[in-house]
Write a protein that holds these residues in place. Structure first.
Motif, mmCIF file in Angstrom:
data_model
loop_
_atom_site.group_PDB
_atom_site.id
_atom_site.type_symbol
_atom_site.label_atom_id
_atom_site.label_comp_id
_atom_site.label_asym_id
_atom_site.label_seq_id
_atom_site.Cartn_x
_atom_site.Cartn_y
_atom_site.Cartn_z
ATOM 1 N N SER A 6 42.265 -15.591 8.592
ATOM 2 C CA SER A 6 42.512 -15.711 10.027
ATOM 3 C C SER A 6 43.233 -14.440 10.492
ATOM 4 N N ASP A 7 43.361 -14.278 11.783
ATOM 5 C CA ASP A 7 44.107 -13.139 12.311
ATOM 6 C C ASP A 7 45.548 -13.165 11.815
ATOM 7 N N ASP A 9 46.611 -14.463 8.995
ATOM 8 C CA ASP A 9 46.613 -14.090 7.574
ATOM 9 C C ASP A 9 46.426 -12.585 7.409
#
Length: 112
Positions: A6-7, A9
């Motif tokens: 994800s962004d 992460d």
């Protein structure tokens, strides 16, 4: 597996790579707590103390008041990192991405 990040992460990857570079260490780690705050660390190796980057990031977060974790990234991480059991103990539903030095995920450990 890179597409799985994800962004949020990806931000952990950037923080972990930064910690690794600043300390000129073998690995770097970053964790995100339940409130979305992030903490980073690098390996510590001295004659009397050895901590993995993940252990440093976890200890920094916990000593700053974090009560649980959402996720972590360990750049140049290994499946036998001694911080993994502590991370799972504090937050059994969280996950950890292990990546190569470029930050490309090689495996994922844990839930969620």
């Amino acid at each position: 597996m890179t597409d799985d990040l994800s962004d949020e992460d990806r931000k952990l990857v950037v923080l972990a790579r930064g910690a690794l570079a600043r300390a000129e260490a073998a690995s770097g780690a970053a964790v995100r707590d339940d409130d979305g705050r992030t903490y980073a660390g690098a390996d510590v190796v001295t004659a009397t103390l050895t901590l993995s980057a993940l252990q440093v990031a976890i200890a920094t977060a916990l000593s700053s008041g974090a009560r649980g974790f959402e996720a972590a990234v360990v750049v140049n991480g290994r499946a036998d990192d001694p911080g993994l059991p502590t991370f799972a103990d504090v937050s059994p539903d969280a996950y950890v991405y292990l990546t190569d030095t470029a930050g490309t995920p090689t495996s994922r450990v844990g839930q969620a």
